[in-house]
Design a protein around this motif. Sequence first.
Motif, PDB file in Angstrom:
ATOM      1  N   ALA A  80      23.154   3.512  -7.574  1.00 57.88           N
ATOM      2  CA  ALA A  80      24.233   2.598  -7.197  1.00 57.88           C
ATOM      3  C   ALA A  80      23.823   1.150  -7.395  1.00 57.88           C
ATOM      4  O   ALA A  80      24.630   0.313  -7.822  1.00 57.88           O
ATOM      5  CB  ALA A  80      24.631   2.838  -5.741  1.00 57.88           C
ATOM      6  N   LEU A  81      22.565   0.854  -7.111  1.00 57.61           N
ATOM      7  CA  LEU A  81      22.056  -0.508  -7.217  1.00 57.61           C
ATOM      8  C   LEU A  81      21.501  -0.820  -8.607  1.00 57.61           C
ATOM      9  O   LEU A  81      20.920  -1.876  -8.827  1.00 57.61           O
ATOM     10  CB  LEU A  81      20.973  -0.742  -6.158  1.00 57.61           C
ATOM     11  N   GLU A  82      21.677   0.142  -9.520  1.00 54.35           N
ATOM     12  CA  GLU A  82      21.264  -0.028 -10.923  1.00 54.35           C
ATOM     13  C   GLU A  82      19.781  -0.378 -11.032  1.00 54.35           C
ATOM     14  O   GLU A  82      19.371  -1.326 -11.708  1.00 54.35           O
ATOM     15  CB  GLU A  82      22.126  -1.090 -11.607  1.00 54.35           C
ATOM     16  N   THR A  83      18.979   0.426 -10.331  1.00 57.02           N
ATOM     17  CA  THR A  83      17.532   0.281 -10.403  1.00 57.02           C
ATOM     18  C   THR A  83      16.924   1.682 -10.408  1.00 57.02           C
ATOM     19  O   THR A  83      17.631   2.672 -10.614  1.00 57.02           O
ATOM     20  CB  THR A  83      17.005  -0.563  -9.228  1.00 57.02           C
ATOM     21  N   TYR A  84      15.627   1.789 -10.204  1.00 56.63           N
ATOM     22  CA  TYR A  84      14.938   3.077 -10.232  1.00 56.63           C
ATOM     23  C   TYR A  84      14.459   3.449  -8.826  1.00 56.63           C
ATOM     24  O   TYR A  84      14.051   2.562  -8.056  1.00 56.63           O
ATOM     25  CB  TYR A  84      13.741   3.019 -11.182  1.00 56.63           C
ATOM     26  N   PRO A  85      14.480   4.741  -8.472  1.00 58.49           N
ATOM     27  CA  PRO A  85      14.022   5.138  -7.139  1.00 58.49           C
ATOM     28  C   PRO A  85      12.630   4.616  -6.797  1.00 58.49           C
ATOM     29  O   PRO A  85      12.379   4.184  -5.673  1.00 58.49           O
ATOM     30  CB  PRO A  85      14.046   6.673  -7.210  1.00 58.49           C
ATOM     31  N   VAL A  86      11.728   4.634  -7.774  1.00 53.92           N
ATOM     32  CA  VAL A  86      10.364   4.180  -7.498  1.00 53.92           C
ATOM     33  C   VAL A  86      10.331   2.705  -7.139  1.00 53.92           C
ATOM     34  O   VAL A  86       9.452   2.252  -6.392  1.00 53.92           O
ATOM     35  CB  VAL A  86       9.441   4.483  -8.704  1.00 53.92           C
ATOM     36  N   CYS A  87      11.303   1.925  -7.643  1.00 55.37           N
ATOM     37  CA  CYS A  87      11.349   0.493  -7.318  1.00 55.37           C
ATOM     38  C   CYS A  87      11.794   0.261  -5.882  1.00 55.37           C
ATOM     39  O   CYS A  87      11.495  -0.799  -5.308  1.00 55.37           O
ATOM     40  CB  CYS A  87      12.278  -0.238  -8.281  1.00 55.37           C
ATOM     41  N   LEU A  88      12.512   1.219  -5.309  1.00 51.07           N
ATOM     42  CA  LEU A  88      12.877   1.127  -3.898  1.00 51.07           C
ATOM     43  C   LEU A  88      11.706   1.517  -3.005  1.00 51.07           C
ATOM     44  O   LEU A  88      11.476   0.907  -1.955  1.00 51.07           O
ATOM     45  CB  LEU A  88      14.077   2.025  -3.586  1.00 51.07           C
ATOM     46  N   ILE A  89      10.960   2.517  -3.429  1.00 54.62           N
ATOM     47  CA  ILE A  89       9.839   3.008  -2.620  1.00 54.62           C
ATOM     48  C   ILE A  89       8.657   2.048  -2.681  1.00 54.62           C
ATOM     49  O   ILE A  89       7.991   1.789  -1.673  1.00 54.62           O
ATOM     50  CB  ILE A  89       9.417   4.408  -3.101  1.00 54.62           C
ATOM     51  N   PHE A  90       8.399   1.503  -3.864  1.00 59.26           N
ATOM     52  CA  PHE A  90       7.300   0.562  -4.053  1.00 59.26           C
ATOM     53  C   PHE A  90       7.847  -0.731  -4.672  1.00 59.26           C
ATOM     54  O   PHE A  90       7.796  -0.904  -5.893  1.00 59.26           O
ATOM     55  CB  PHE A  90       6.223   1.166  -4.959  1.00 59.26           C
ATOM     56  N   PRO A  91       8.382  -1.631  -3.840  1.00 57.43           N
ATOM     57  CA  PRO A  91       9.020  -2.849  -4.362  1.00 57.43           C
ATOM     58  C   PRO A  91       7.982  -3.875  -4.852  1.00 57.43           C
ATOM     59  O   PRO A  91       7.617  -4.814  -4.135  1.00 57.43           O
ATOM     60  CB  PRO A  91       9.803  -3.385  -3.156  1.00 57.43           C
ATOM     61  N   VAL A  92       7.530  -3.676  -6.071  1.00 54.01           N
ATOM     62  CA  VAL A  92       6.511  -4.554  -6.643  1.00 54.01           C
ATOM     63  C   VAL A  92       7.023  -5.993  -6.666  1.00 54.01           C
ATOM     64  O   VAL A  92       8.129  -6.272  -7.110  1.00 54.01           O
ATOM     65  CB  VAL A  92       6.149  -4.090  -8.072  1.00 54.01           C
ATOM     66  N   GLY A  93       6.177  -6.908  -6.200  1.00 52.55           N
ATOM     67  CA  GLY A  93       6.537  -8.316  -6.185  1.00 52.55           C
ATOM     68  C   GLY A  93       7.223  -8.750  -4.913  1.00 52.55           C
ATOM     69  O   GLY A  93       7.279  -9.948  -4.611  1.00 52.55           O
ATOM     70  N   TYR A  94       7.743  -7.802  -4.130  1.00 52.11           N
ATOM     71  CA  TYR A  94       8.429  -8.129  -2.885  1.00 52.11           C
ATOM     72  C   TYR A  94       7.671  -7.615  -1.664  1.00 52.11           C
ATOM     73  O   TYR A  94       7.845  -8.119  -0.564  1.00 52.11           O
ATOM     74  CB  TYR A  94       9.852  -7.574  -2.896  1.00 52.11           C
ATOM     75  N   VAL A  95       6.857  -6.583  -1.875  1.00 51.79           N
ATOM     76  CA  VAL A  95       5.951  -6.083  -0.845  1.00 51.79           C
ATOM     77  C   VAL A  95       4.559  -6.111  -1.448  1.00 51.79           C
ATOM     78  O   VAL A  95       4.293  -5.420  -2.438  1.00 51.79           O
ATOM     79  CB  VAL A  95       6.326  -4.647  -0.403  1.00 51.79           C
ATOM     80  N   ASP A  96       3.684  -6.915  -0.882  1.00 47.93           N
ATOM     81  CA  ASP A  96       2.377  -7.142  -1.495  1.00 47.93           C
ATOM     82  C   ASP A  96       1.472  -5.919  -1.420  1.00 47.93           C
ATOM     83  O   ASP A  96       0.856  -5.522  -2.396  1.00 47.93           O
ATOM     84  CB  ASP A  96       1.701  -8.337  -0.824  1.00 47.93           C
ATOM     85  N   ARG A  97       1.402  -5.318  -0.225  1.00 48.26           N
ATOM     86  CA  ARG A  97       0.510  -4.179  -0.022  1.00 48.26           C
ATOM     87  C   ARG A  97       1.244  -3.090   0.747  1.00 48.26           C
ATOM     88  O   ARG A  97       2.096  -3.377   1.596  1.00 48.26           O
ATOM     89  CB  ARG A  97      -0.760  -4.612   0.741  1.00 48.26           C
ATOM     90  N   THR A  98       0.885  -1.840   0.465  1.00 52.36           N
ATOM     91  CA  THR A  98       1.545  -0.730   1.130  1.00 52.36           C
ATOM     92  C   THR A  98       0.578   0.436   1.263  1.00 52.36           C
ATOM     93  O   THR A  98      -0.565   0.368   0.800  1.00 52.36           O
ATOM     94  CB  THR A  98       2.807  -0.302   0.362  1.00 52.36           C
ATOM     95  N   GLN A  99       1.024   1.508   1.898  1.00 52.05           N
ATOM     96  CA  GLN A  99       0.227   2.721   2.040  1.00 52.05           C
ATOM     97  C   GLN A  99       0.772   3.804   1.124  1.00 52.05           C
ATOM     98  O   GLN A  99       1.984   3.983   1.025  1.00 52.05           O
ATOM     99  CB  GLN A  99       0.281   3.238   3.475  1.00 52.05           C
ATOM    100  N   GLU A 100      -0.127   4.534   0.511  1.00 50.40           N
ATOM    101  CA  GLU A 100       0.303   5.662  -0.320  1.00 50.40           C
ATOM    102  C   GLU A 100       0.461   6.931   0.507  1.00 50.40           C
ATOM    103  O   GLU A 100       1.353   7.738   0.242  1.00 50.40           O
ATOM    104  CB  GLU A 100      -0.697   5.891  -1.455  1.00 50.40           C
ATOM    105  N   LEU A 101      -0.422   7.123   1.477  1.00 52.27           N
ATOM    106  CA  LEU A 101      -0.396   8.305   2.331  1.00 52.27           C
ATOM    107  C   LEU A 101      -0.810   7.910   3.745  1.00 52.27           C
ATOM    108  O   LEU A 101      -1.399   6.837   3.945  1.00 52.27           O
ATOM    109  CB  LEU A 101      -1.342   9.381   1.786  1.00 52.27           C
ATOM    110  N   PRO A 102      -0.526   8.768   4.735  1.00 55.73           N
ATOM    111  CA  PRO A 102      -0.943   8.451   6.109  1.00 55.73           C
ATOM    112  C   PRO A 102      -2.452   8.246   6.217  1.00 55.73           C
ATOM    113  O   PRO A 102      -3.227   8.863   5.484  1.00 55.73           O
ATOM    114  CB  PRO A 102      -0.504   9.695   6.897  1.00 55.73           C
ATOM    115  N   PHE A 103      -2.849   7.353   7.107  1.00 57.45           N
ATOM    116  CA  PHE A 103      -4.250   7.102   7.453  1.00 57.45           C
ATOM    117  C   PHE A 103      -5.043   6.442   6.321  1.00 57.45           C
ATOM    118  O   PHE A 103      -6.258   6.360   6.394  1.00 57.45           O
ATOM    119  CB  PHE A 103      -4.965   8.392   7.892  1.00 57.45           C
TER     120      PHE A 103
END
Length: 226
Positions: A80-103
Amino acid sequence: MTQRGVDANEDDVPEWEERVKANVAGEVRRRRKEMGWSAQDLADRCEQLGHPIPRNVIANMESGRRASLPLVDVMILAAALETYPVCLIFPVGYVDRTQELPFQELVPTWDALRRFTGDEDVAMHDAGLIPDFEAHDNLVRTALAALEEAEQARFAAKTASNRAQQEEAEHRRTKYSDEAVSAKYKLRYLRRDLRDEGATPPYLPPALADVDLPETDSNTTPEERV
């Protein structure tokens, strides 16, 4: 609330699941506003695509009040937003650091995205048939480009104004014809290997219809067909 392995200096570090949902919610909100849409506009578009997500559900997601975030919702929101699912999960450039898995420690979002999509090899991880399909795509592109170049050279030879131009064009036609035959040969055996793995090979464009042979002619090479 902290997790093992996460920077203990961070206050109220969200659980991994909450961080993933926050990534998606933040990027949905950012992308929606970028497009000049209201939450209702986004809800309407999701319904048009065949998977309704009510406006209040979108609003609750964006504000962090939604308890769950189904994968199918991520997929339809991305479309709907004309983007890719992975860009929602890992918003490169908008979220600097994230977790791939728990812990796990926080990592650069770009690195997480590349591992998620398989662009970066991870030790002991099986990439399935992705490398084979990538090789197939490259061979198809090579074969089609070579066929086009060979046809252009054939026309150039036919319309050449002198013998030197004709010979040069014929030389190019032979060169690109050989490249096309080589790519078809590799494609034929790659597709055979894929079938041996129990997989269905990718679609072939009409120009490469002669790559697949009837089973009774499976030992015939592309050279014998060209």
